[in-house]
Write a protein that holds these residues in place. Structure first.
Motif, PDB file in Angstrom:
ATOM      1  N   GLY A   1       0.779  -1.233   0.000  1.00 15.20           N
ATOM      2  CA  GLY A   1       0.000   0.000   0.000  1.00 15.20           C
ATOM      3  C   GLY A   1       0.807   1.277   0.000  1.00 15.20           C
ATOM      4  N   THR A   2       2.134   1.181   0.026  1.00 17.69           N
ATOM      5  CA  THR A   2       2.942   2.394   0.019  1.00 17.69           C
ATOM      6  C   THR A   2       3.248   2.838  -1.408  1.00 17.69           C
ATOM      7  N   LEU A   3       3.477   4.146  -1.576  1.00 20.98           N
ATOM      8  CA  LEU A   3       3.875   4.733  -2.848  1.00 20.98           C
ATOM      9  C   LEU A   3       5.371   4.974  -2.784  1.00 20.98           C
ATOM     10  N   SER A   4       6.072   4.559  -3.809  1.00 23.19           N
ATOM     11  CA  SER A   4       7.517   4.641  -3.813  1.00 23.19           C
ATOM     12  C   SER A   4       8.016   5.257  -5.114  1.00 23.19           C
ATOM     13  N   MET A   5       9.126   5.982  -5.027  1.00 23.88           N
ATOM     14  CA  MET A   5       9.710   6.618  -6.201  1.00 23.88           C
ATOM     15  C   MET A   5      10.437   5.578  -7.049  1.00 23.88           C
ATOM     16  N   ALA A   6      10.104   5.523  -8.314  1.00 21.40           N
ATOM     17  CA  ALA A   6      10.802   4.624  -9.231  1.00 21.40           C
ATOM     18  C   ALA A   6      12.124   5.272  -9.644  1.00 21.40           C
ATOM     19  N   ASN A   7      13.133   4.455  -9.837  1.00 21.55           N
ATOM     20  CA  ASN A   7      14.428   4.925 -10.321  1.00 21.55           C
ATOM     21  C   ASN A   7      15.174   3.742 -10.915  1.00 21.55           C
ATOM     22  N   THR A   8      16.374   3.973 -11.374  1.00 19.61           N
ATOM     23  CA  THR A   8      17.137   2.894 -12.001  1.00 19.61           C
ATOM     24  C   THR A   8      17.887   2.045 -10.991  1.00 19.61           C
TER      25      THR A   8
END
Length: 129
Positions: free
Chosen positions: A53-60
């Motif tokens: 349920g958490t929102l997380s920043m996408a990255n490489t």
């Protein structure tokens, strides 16, 4: 850029705003500058795990490689925590779903291992809480 952005640049699900541009951080009012690739500095502020349920920043997975994408964790992905050293991936959590989990599960059910969707999913509007 995604195909339905105003510029239509890039591949679906990749990219974001142009490099060397700035934006205002709405939380603290500071101006943030994107690097030449359009990436922003890492923001590892709160030690929150990539729980369901958490929102997380996408990255490489490389430092300072976040852009304009985020993802919703539908399972506990602790190996993505910036404070977990099992992998080099470091994805900061910046929010949590508080309502509408049923919609997320329906969208998740339309996916596949290969990434293809069984049916199109469209975002009609975004509202600030």
């Amino acid at each position: 850029g995604c195909p339905n952005t105003k510029t239509g640049k890039g591949h679906p699900g990749t990219g974001g705003p142009d490099g060397n541009t700035t934006f205002k951080n709405l939380a603290d009012g500071k101006e943030i500058k994107r690097d030449s690739g359009g990436n922003i500095p890492d923001e590892f502020a709160a030690k929150i795990s990539n729980e369901v349920g958490t929102l997380s920043m996408a990255n490489t997975g490389r430092p300072n490689s976040g852009g304009s994408q985020f993802f919703i964790n539908t399972k506990h992905n602790s190996f993505l925590d910036f404070f977990d050293y099992q992998t080099n991936s470091k994805h900061p959590v910046f929010g949590k779903v508080v309502d509408g989990w049923d919609v997320i599960k329906k969208i998740e059910g339309l996916g596949s291992r290969g990434g293809a969707l069984k049916k199109d999913v469209k975002m009609i509007s975004i509202a600030k809480a």
